[in-house]
Design a protein around this motif. Structure first.
Motif, mmCIF file in Angstrom:
data_model
loop_
_atom_site.group_PDB
_atom_site.id
_atom_site.type_symbol
_atom_site.label_atom_id
_atom_site.label_comp_id
_atom_site.label_asym_id
_atom_site.label_seq_id
_atom_site.Cartn_x
_atom_site.Cartn_y
_atom_site.Cartn_z
ATOM 1 N N PHE A 1 0.841 -1.192 0.000
ATOM 2 C CA PHE A 1 0.000 0.000 0.000
ATOM 3 C C PHE A 1 0.877 1.243 0.000
ATOM 4 C CE2 PHE A 1 -2.621 -3.203 2.214
ATOM 5 C CZ PHE A 1 -3.787 -3.142 1.462
ATOM 6 N N MET A 2 0.473 2.259 -0.743
ATOM 7 C CA MET A 2 1.166 3.542 -0.716
ATOM 8 C C MET A 2 0.627 4.363 0.456
ATOM 9 S SD MET A 2 1.087 4.493 -4.781
ATOM 10 C CE MET A 2 1.596 6.183 -4.446
ATOM 11 N N VAL A 3 1.510 4.830 1.333
ATOM 12 C CA VAL A 3 1.089 5.588 2.512
ATOM 13 C C VAL A 3 2.011 6.788 2.687
ATOM 14 C CG1 VAL A 3 0.145 3.544 3.669
ATOM 15 C CG2 VAL A 3 2.511 4.217 4.098
ATOM 16 N N ARG A 4 1.544 7.721 3.499
ATOM 17 C CA ARG A 4 2.357 8.876 3.854
ATOM 18 C C ARG A 4 2.371 8.974 5.375
ATOM 19 N NH1 ARG A 4 3.895 12.773 0.440
ATOM 20 N NH2 ARG A 4 2.195 12.291 -0.995
ATOM 21 N N HIS A 5 3.570 8.996 5.942
ATOM 22 C CA HIS A 5 3.725 8.977 7.386
ATOM 23 C C HIS A 5 3.573 10.381 7.965
ATOM 24 C CE1 HIS A 5 5.006 7.490 11.257
ATOM 25 N NE2 HIS A 5 5.967 8.376 11.322
ATOM 26 N N GLY A 6 2.909 10.447 9.113
ATOM 27 C CA GLY A 6 2.723 11.720 9.785
ATOM 28 C C GLY A 6 3.220 11.669 11.218
ATOM 29 N N ASP A 7 3.694 12.790 11.713
ATOM 30 C CA ASP A 7 4.154 12.886 13.090
ATOM 31 C C ASP A 7 2.949 12.795 14.018
ATOM 32 O OD1 ASP A 7 5.001 13.912 15.670
ATOM 33 O OD2 ASP A 7 6.816 14.607 14.654
ATOM 34 N N PRO A 8 2.918 11.818 14.947
ATOM 35 C CA PRO A 8 1.746 11.662 15.823
ATOM 36 C C PRO A 8 1.526 12.847 16.767
ATOM 37 C CG PRO A 8 3.551 10.249 16.552
ATOM 38 C CD PRO A 8 3.960 10.824 15.238
ATOM 39 N N LEU A 9 2.561 13.641 17.001
ATOM 40 C CA LEU A 9 2.439 14.780 17.919
ATOM 41 C C LEU A 9 2.030 16.060 17.192
ATOM 42 C CD1 LEU A 9 5.561 14.182 20.214
ATOM 43 C CD2 LEU A 9 3.184 13.535 20.631
ATOM 44 N N THR A 10 2.720 16.368 16.098
ATOM 45 C CA THR A 10 2.448 17.610 15.371
ATOM 46 C C THR A 10 1.470 17.431 14.220
ATOM 47 O OG1 THR A 10 4.323 17.279 13.858
ATOM 48 C CG2 THR A 10 4.764 18.405 15.949
ATOM 49 N N GLY A 11 1.307 16.182 13.755
ATOM 50 C CA GLY A 11 0.440 15.943 12.618
ATOM 51 C C GLY A 11 1.066 16.305 11.286
ATOM 52 N N GLU A 12 2.320 16.724 11.306
ATOM 53 C CA GLU A 12 3.003 17.106 10.070
ATOM 54 C C GLU A 12 3.305 15.863 9.234
ATOM 55 O OE1 GLU A 12 7.024 19.543 8.653
ATOM 56 O OE2 GLU A 12 6.482 19.379 10.784
ATOM 57 N N LEU A 13 2.990 15.957 7.947
ATOM 58 C CA LEU A 13 3.177 14.817 7.046
ATOM 59 C C LEU A 13 4.532 14.873 6.365
ATOM 60 C CD1 LEU A 13 -0.318 14.664 5.315
ATOM 61 C CD2 LEU A 13 0.525 13.205 7.151
ATOM 62 N N GLU A 14 5.117 13.695 6.171
ATOM 63 C CA GLU A 14 6.349 13.604 5.413
ATOM 64 C C GLU A 14 6.046 13.721 3.920
ATOM 65 O OE1 GLU A 14 8.251 9.962 6.397
ATOM 66 O OE2 GLU A 14 8.742 10.553 8.456
ATOM 67 N N GLU A 15 6.956 14.333 3.184
ATOM 68 C CA GLU A 15 6.748 14.498 1.746
ATOM 69 C C GLU A 15 6.962 13.183 0.992
ATOM 70 O OE1 GLU A 15 9.150 17.607 0.246
ATOM 71 O OE2 GLU A 15 8.239 19.176 1.500
ATOM 72 N N GLU A 16 7.854 12.364 1.506
ATOM 73 C CA GLU A 16 8.203 11.129 0.800
ATOM 74 C C GLU A 16 7.100 10.090 0.939
ATOM 75 O OE1 GLU A 16 11.804 7.799 0.688
ATOM 76 O OE2 GLU A 16 11.774 9.385 2.192
ATOM 77 N N VAL A 17 6.768 9.448 -0.156
ATOM 78 C CA VAL A 17 5.799 8.355 -0.146
ATOM 79 C C VAL A 17 6.488 7.087 0.335
ATOM 80 C CG1 VAL A 17 4.287 6.920 -1.563
ATOM 81 C CG2 VAL A 17 4.434 9.373 -1.999
ATOM 82 N N THR A 18 5.881 6.398 1.284
ATOM 83 C CA THR A 18 6.407 5.132 1.778
ATOM 84 C C THR A 18 5.388 4.039 1.495
ATOM 85 O OG1 THR A 18 5.553 5.669 3.992
ATOM 86 C CG2 THR A 18 7.861 6.205 3.538
ATOM 87 N N TYR A 19 5.709 2.820 1.918
ATOM 88 C CA TYR A 19 4.899 1.672 1.553
ATOM 89 C C TYR A 19 4.646 0.803 2.787
ATOM 90 C CZ TYR A 19 6.674 3.455 -2.813
ATOM 91 O OH TYR A 19 7.002 4.297 -3.825
ATOM 92 N N SER A 20 3.460 0.204 2.831
ATOM 93 C CA SER A 20 3.065 -0.562 4.006
ATOM 94 C C SER A 20 2.430 -1.878 3.598
ATOM 95 C CB SER A 20 2.071 0.249 4.852
ATOM 96 O OG SER A 20 1.601 -0.510 5.945
ATOM 97 N N THR A 21 2.627 -2.885 4.438
ATOM 98 C CA THR A 21 1.973 -4.180 4.255
ATOM 99 C C THR A 21 0.787 -4.333 5.208
ATOM 100 O OG1 THR A 21 3.608 -5.112 5.784
ATOM 101 C CG2 THR A 21 4.055 -5.351 3.428
ATOM 102 N N ASN A 22 0.468 -3.262 5.941
ATOM 103 C CA ASN A 22 -0.608 -3.281 6.926
ATOM 104 C C ASN A 22 -1.925 -2.922 6.260
ATOM 105 O OD1 ASN A 22 -2.321 -3.029 9.084
ATOM 106 N ND2 ASN A 22 -1.087 -1.547 10.209
ATOM 107 N N GLY A 23 -2.855 -3.864 6.195
ATOM 108 C CA GLY A 23 -4.146 -3.630 5.557
ATOM 109 C C GLY A 23 -5.267 -3.357 6.532
ATOM 110 N N GLN A 24 -4.943 -3.117 7.789
ATOM 111 C CA GLN A 24 -5.977 -2.784 8.784
ATOM 112 C C GLN A 24 -6.132 -1.261 8.828
ATOM 113 O OE1 GLN A 24 -5.281 -3.473 13.092
ATOM 114 N NE2 GLN A 24 -7.151 -4.701 13.034
ATOM 115 N N PHE A 25 -7.220 -0.769 8.232
ATOM 116 C CA PHE A 25 -7.421 0.655 8.108
ATOM 117 C C PHE A 25 -8.509 1.152 9.057
ATOM 118 C CE2 PHE A 25 -6.147 0.067 3.382
ATOM 119 C CZ PHE A 25 -4.824 -0.011 3.756
ATOM 120 N N ASN A 26 -8.594 2.455 9.173
ATOM 121 C CA ASN A 26 -9.691 3.107 9.891
ATOM 122 C C ASN A 26 -9.949 4.457 9.239
ATOM 123 O OD1 ASN A 26 -8.029 5.233 11.381
ATOM 124 N ND2 ASN A 26 -7.082 3.344 12.147
#
Length: 267
Positions: A107-132
């Motif tokens: 999955f294509m995902v974008r990581h965000g800082d849990p404290l500030t909510g700021e998103l990283e510009e770089e696209v990363t990838y995940s094998t986690n299919g449990q969404f909300n």
């Protein structure tokens, strides 16, 4: 003597790091999409020992090979195992599983800082299919990463009553198309860099192939591929090796103590 102590101590350090890797795998047994790390102990290059002697009759210097000596072991870099984990049918619309006949789907995902909510510009990838679905209607992984569409933008599904077709097309509760699920497939998963949990980053060697052979199943969830029994067996074996090296150091220590207190004592 000191070389033997250093070799045993180095092996204990490598085994300790290996135990930490196994413990991390066990801690993520129930983490959706987690890929277990694996690494083996490797030996450092052996050293060639030679000796030089002088011929008493001719005075010529002669060099001969004595043999080789080991210089210790180390733990090679941990490599994630991308084998398919166990799949369970949950019936939840927020659970998605990727199936592919060739390569490893991500999955294509974008990581965000849990404290500030700021998103990283770089696209990363995940094998986690449990969404909300957050209060903003955006689709996220259980780890808090924003799920991206094929265009690299976030997917606003509105509520948890959304539908994902087998080809990855996403529609909301009203049946309106909100985007195409961002999926990438690689035949070189060993080139991916683990960024934490089930999230990975692409490297210069990573290549992505066509995603036409990927099938998305909604209501199914892929769990981690950690084998509890196998991991426990590896941990017990590593513990026995650690104890054996510990006894080697104790034996060297007793020998050194005798060399100081008995052999070196003036009569």
């Amino acid at each position: 003597m000191l070389r033997g102590m250093y070799t045993a101590a180095g092996a204990m350090q490598a085994l300790q790091r290996q135990q930490e890797m196994f413990s991390n795998n066990l801690a993520n047994v129930r983490t959706p999409g987690y890929r277990a790390d694996s690494a083996s102990l490797r030996t450092f290059p052996e050293m060639l020992i030679s000796q030089t002697a002088v011929n008493e009759r001719t005075g010529a210097r002669m060099k001969s090979t004595v043999g080789t000596i080991a210089t210790g072991v180390y733990l090679q870099s941990a490599t994630p195992n991308f084998a398919l984990g166990s799949v369970t049918e949950t019936g939840n619309k927020t659970d998605l599983q990727l199936m592919s006949d060739g390569g490893v789907p991500l999955f294509m995902v974008r990581h965000g800082d849990p404290l500030t909510g700021e998103l990283e510009e770089e696209v990363t990838y995940s094998t986690n299919g449990q969404f909300n679905v957050g209060i903003d209607g955006l689709l996220r992984t259980s780890e808090g990463d924003l799920v991206l569409g094929e265009d690299g933008q976030t997917l606003n599904v509105g509520s948890e009553d959304f539908t994902v077709r087998g080809d990855g097309q996403v529609t909301d509760a009203d049946g309106e198309v909100v985007g195409q699920l961002g999926i990438r497939v690689t035949n070189l998963p060993e080139t991916l860099e683990r960024l934490g949990g089930s999230r990975f980053g692409a490297t210069e060697e990573t290549e992505f192939s066509d995603v036409n052979e990927v099938n998305v199943r909604q209501g199914f969830l892929e769990l981690g591929n950690v084998s509890v029994e196998e991991t426990m067996a590896h941990m017990n074996a590593a513990l026995r090796q650690f104890e054996a090296n510990q006894k080697v150091i104790q034996a060297y220590d007793r020998t050194a103590e005798k060399a100081v207190t008995e052999v070196g004592r003036l009569r």
